[in-house]
Design an enzyme around this catalytic site. Sequence first.
Site: not given
Ligand code: DOR
Ligand code: ZN
Length: 365
Positions: A32, A34, A118, A155, A193, A266
């Site tokens: 997971h 970003h 997702k 999520h 998460h 995450d």
């Molecule tokens: O803390 C987070 N940041 N939780 C999420 O679900 C998305 C993520 C983000 O894209 O910044």
């Molecule tokens: Zn995330």
Amino acid sequence: MIHNRTGKKAANCVTPCPMTHSLTLRRPDDWHLHLRDGAMLSGVLPETARHFARAIIMPNLVPPVVTGAQAAAYRDRILAALPDGMAFEPLMTLYLTEDTDPADVAAAHASGLVKAVKLYPAGATTNSASGVSDFDKVRGVLEKMADIGLPLCVHGEVTDPAVDIFDREAVFIDRVLDPVRRATPGLRVVMEHITTADGVAYVQAHDRDLGATITTHHLIINRNHILVGGIKPHYYCLPVAKRETHRLALRAAATSGDKRFFLGTDSAPHTDPNKESACGCAGCFTATNTMSILAHVFEDEGALDRLEGFTSLNGPAFYRLPANAATITLTKGDAVAYPAKIHTGDGDVTVFDPGFALHWQVLPG
Ligand code: DOR
Ligand code: ZN
């Protein structure tokens, strides 16, 4: 494999083994992650690729990655941003909307491009406005995914304003997750998460088609870390960290050896001005020091021999992919130096501070 200072295999040590100082693992994956796009992507990608072979790439860009064609284009941009000499495989996902076409999802999966879809409940988190409000509208997609064995990454928070933010995961399990799973037999779900003992218990109670990722930061912080002694924006993420009993349940699950739990960091970069603001963004950036922190946690729990399962074996098994053949080695020594911030073309991103010195270091190479 764990070695002590004499170089002897330390498998028979009474744990925690005080002599352990070197650890070789299959190369880990992040289930997971970003990465964003553009200058931010270029800035943060090396932080993950340095240690991780693959990652499940979150699709919550602006606009989101909704179609197979968009996922293919995003994959190309990630590979183009990879520095020469680094190897990394992005495992792409699609962002589920109420208009998602089941045939497009099936084709993107059949081509090998897309490894998961997702689900963001609309309004739950960063860039989730195009997510799902009416679950009846995604029934066809979920049924198709159950047919073809394509996992749904969830999520798991309700967005009902009447539900306290600290209860939103537990309520989601009862109101949404369990009903959706019952209505869609065979749907393979990853609870992303997880932050609560309720999430841990739900996974433990189900033997089939269910796994959960656990982040690095949720093993370290509870809600006091965010709020006591002044608000700490770099510890704010979603789902928000809960009370200490929940953190301990997550640590027990992650270090238990149970194959249903695996690492999804995450890691979610936001620039410092966007975090340190009157309305700060949610996300902790842990890509840089995750492996050092996890080795510390697993050593603390007397479970160093289970670190490889959590970071490198359980995730591939759930996703029906081979574990990586390559390895990484961590060594334990003096406090590890790592940057406090990553400098990107979009601005600085603060690296997660676990609040204690780290002594495990991933050897270069
Ligand atoms: O803390 C987070 N940041 N939780 C999420 O679900 C998305 C993520 C983000 O894209 O910044
Ligand atoms: Zn995330």
